[in-house]
Design a protein around this motif. Structure first.
Motif, PDB file in Angstrom:
ATOM      1  N   PRO A   1       1.011   2.633  -5.151  1.00  0.00           N
ATOM      2  CA  PRO A   1      -0.243   2.991  -4.316  1.00  0.00           C
ATOM      3  C   PRO A   1      -1.457   2.126  -4.673  1.00  0.00           C
ATOM      4  O   PRO A   1      -1.797   1.820  -6.108  1.00  0.00           O
TER       5      PRO A   1
ATOM      6  N   LEU B   1      -8.506   1.903   2.717  1.00  0.00           N
ATOM      7  CA  LEU B   1      -7.693   3.057   3.156  1.00  0.00           C
ATOM      8  C   LEU B   1      -8.383   3.896   3.888  1.00  0.00           C
ATOM      9  O   LEU B   1      -7.731   4.744   4.739  1.00  0.00           O
TER      10      LEU B   1
ATOM     11  N   ARG C   1      -1.681   7.441   6.549  1.00  0.00           N
ATOM     12  CA  ARG C   1      -1.654   8.191   5.302  1.00  0.00           C
ATOM     13  C   ARG C   1      -0.510   9.259   5.148  1.00  0.00           C
ATOM     14  O   ARG C   1       0.067   9.571   6.236  1.00  0.00           O
ATOM     15  N   ASP C   2      -0.307   9.840   3.967  1.00  0.00           N
ATOM     16  CA  ASP C   2       0.579  10.894   3.950  1.00  0.00           C
ATOM     17  C   ASP C   2      -0.333  11.768   2.966  1.00  0.00           C
ATOM     18  O   ASP C   2      -1.214  11.276   1.990  1.00  0.00           O
ATOM     19  N   GLU C   3       0.064  13.088   2.987  1.00  0.00           N
ATOM     20  CA  GLU C   3      -0.777  14.068   1.927  1.00  0.00           C
ATOM     21  C   GLU C   3       0.458  15.024   1.350  1.00  0.00           C
ATOM     22  O   GLU C   3       1.639  15.080   1.759  1.00  0.00           O
TER      23      GLU C   3
ATOM     24  N   HIS D   1       0.890  -1.173   0.086  1.00  0.00           N
ATOM     25  CA  HIS D   1       0.064  -0.018  -0.192  1.00  0.00           C
ATOM     26  C   HIS D   1       0.983   1.172   0.205  1.00  0.00           C
ATOM     27  O   HIS D   1       0.327   2.287   0.363  1.00  0.00           O
ATOM     28  N   HIS D   2       2.188   1.099  -0.576  1.00  0.00           N
ATOM     29  CA  HIS D   2       3.060   2.207  -0.542  1.00  0.00           C
ATOM     30  C   HIS D   2       3.181   3.033   0.857  1.00  0.00           C
ATOM     31  O   HIS D   2       3.733   4.137   0.897  1.00  0.00           O
ATOM     32  N   ARG D   3       2.904   2.506   1.918  1.00  0.00           N
ATOM     33  CA  ARG D   3       2.792   3.429   3.082  1.00  0.00           C
ATOM     34  C   ARG D   3       4.269   3.354   3.874  1.00  0.00           C
ATOM     35  O   ARG D   3       4.562   2.326   4.586  1.00  0.00           O
TER      36      ARG D   3
ATOM     37  N   ARG E   1      -4.470  14.106  -2.598  1.00  0.00           N
ATOM     38  CA  ARG E   1      -4.686  13.117  -1.323  1.00  0.00           C
ATOM     39  C   ARG E   1      -4.865  11.953  -1.983  1.00  0.00           C
ATOM     40  O   ARG E   1      -5.708  11.779  -3.226  1.00  0.00           O
ATOM     41  N   TYR E   2      -4.217  10.724  -1.680  1.00  0.00           N
ATOM     42  CA  TYR E   2      -4.428   9.585  -2.376  1.00  0.00           C
ATOM     43  C   TYR E   2      -4.526   8.174  -1.798  1.00  0.00           C
ATOM     44  O   TYR E   2      -4.418   7.133  -2.169  1.00  0.00           O
ATOM     45  N   GLN E   3      -4.392   8.400  -0.174  1.00  0.00           N
ATOM     46  CA  GLN E   3      -4.352   7.421   0.920  1.00  0.00           C
ATOM     47  C   GLN E   3      -5.652   7.269   1.477  1.00  0.00           C
ATOM     48  O   GLN E   3      -5.516   6.437   2.375  1.00  0.00           O
TER      49      GLN E   3
ATOM     50  N   ASN F   1      -9.832  11.110  -2.099  1.00  0.00           N
ATOM     51  CA  ASN F   1      -8.797  11.350  -2.783  1.00  0.00           C
ATOM     52  C   ASN F   1      -8.994  12.385  -4.049  1.00  0.00           C
ATOM     53  O   ASN F   1     -10.420  12.384  -4.661  1.00  0.00           O
TER      54      ASN F   1
END
Length: 366
Positions: A358, A296, A303-305, A33-35, A322-324, A328
């Motif tokens: 992501p 998510l 999350r990140d923004e 999930h790219h986190r 915003r994508y997480q 979004n």
């Protein structure tokens, strides 16, 4: 547990079950999930421990020699200013920023995520680590088993690296076999850990580190800007009104949550053709919002923004991406647009890792 055998069996069964649902192949860490970079982690201790809601835990090495503390380095000398970066790095080097610290590393060192599981073997290491590519790692916040791993992998699986923000590390020098060494300093309130066999290179990296002073070398504030607050939208003329694009500033943040205030994850700048291509991708994204992901929506703390500032011949425009989560989109204050691979991946790969993948882009063109 009644015996070490039972503990080992439980670990094996748990990892096997987790592996069935986990991403596969060379992009394992990127696909979770790219986190890849928040330091808010629940810590657990002890070899062979499995946490049901487990998040990364750092295990201290055993059987190594630890020298006395190493004092924080003095700020490096100023270098000639260069647009769009506020201060140039040395030739062949580049800046990396995280939270309230910035540091220079060789251009051959690539961004990646990290977790204590990097030392458990190739199944848990990023593709860059398996290739022994020198790495720059920010904390890996995703759900991973709290398993006791060795302090370092075997020599053939080690990769030189700079780790940001591992607060379990204590200042000092630790020597391992085959000439490998780890040195830890705290600069600007952030723990920096360098690891490798070229001791002079590691010293040079740490000597370049200094506090950001509120804004990093890319112009990113170290605290999330007000535009990221709930209900706020960017001000400005809109993406279509900035003229010929010259540069794009990239700033990634953790949002403020009940766990604590948000922080700067990474800063960066694109210029020339890269900047123009990204601006075109942002402008060309379809109107609307999303795509969203139900899973998510439940993971707010992970999350990140992104705040992206497009600078052109007639002005500049901040853009919030915003994508997480489950709201979004790409917002320039005038038009809401959908997140696309063309608009998101260049940013993530510049700030975080080339293996960024992501969840919301699954099934979309990359």
């Amino acid at each position: 547990m009644n015996s070490s055998t039972e503990a080992g069996d439980l670990i094996t069964r748990t990892l096997t079950a987790s592996a069935d649902d986990a991403p596969h192949g060379d992009t394992l860490l990127a696909d979770v999930h790219h986190r890849l970079r928040r330091r808010r982690r629940v810590r657990a201790a002890g070899t062979g421990v499995l946490a049901c809601t487990a998040v990364a835990a750092t295990i201290t090495g055993v059987g190594v020699v630890r020298d006395g503390p190493v004092p924080a380095a003095a700020p490096s000398a100023s270098l000639p200013a260069a647009d769009p970066v506020l201060e140039s790095a040395a030739k062949g080097w580049h800046w990396e920023s995280y939270d309230t610290v910035q540091v220079q590393v060789p251009d051959s060192w690539v961004d990646s995520g990290y977790t204590h599981l990097w030392s458990c073997g190739p199944a848990f290491a990023s593709r860059e680590a398996r290739a022994r590519t020198p790495l720059v790692g920010r904390p890996f916040p995703a759900i991973v088993p709290a398993i006791g791993c060795p302090a370092v992998p075997s020599p053939d699986r080690r990769a030189p690296h700079l780790w940001f923000g591992d607060r379990d590390r204590k200042p000092g020098v630790t020597r391992y076999d085959h000439g490998w060494i780890e040195e830890v300093r705290i600069v600007g309130g952030v723990t920096l850990s360098v690891f490798g066999t070229d001791h002079a290179l590691l010293e040079r990296i740490l000597d370049s580190a200094r506090p950001t002073g509120g804004t990093d070398v890319f112009g990113c504030p170290t605290s999330p800007p007000a535009v990221l607050a709930k209900g706020r939208r960017p001000a400005g003329p809109g993406l279509t009104e900035v003229g010929e694009v010259s540069s794009v500033q990239l700033c990634g943040y953790t949002p403020s949550t009940s766990y604590g205030p948000g922080e700067l994850l990474a800063g960066g700048v694109l210029a020339g053709n890269e900047a123009r291509q990204l601006a075109e991708a942002l402008r060309g994204a379809p109107a609307g919002s999303g795509p969203d992901n139900e899973y998510l929506c439940k993971m707010a703390a992970l999350r990140d923004e992104l705040v992206i500032t497009v600078r052109g011949s007639t002005g500049e425009q901040p853009v919030v991406v915003r994508y997480q989560g489950c709201a979004n989109g790409i917002d320039d204050g005038r038009t809401m647009r959908q997140v696309t691979g063309a608009a998101l991946l260049p940013v993530l790969r510049k700030l975080y890792t080339q293996q960024a993948s992501p969840m919301i882009l699954e099934g979309q063109p990359r």
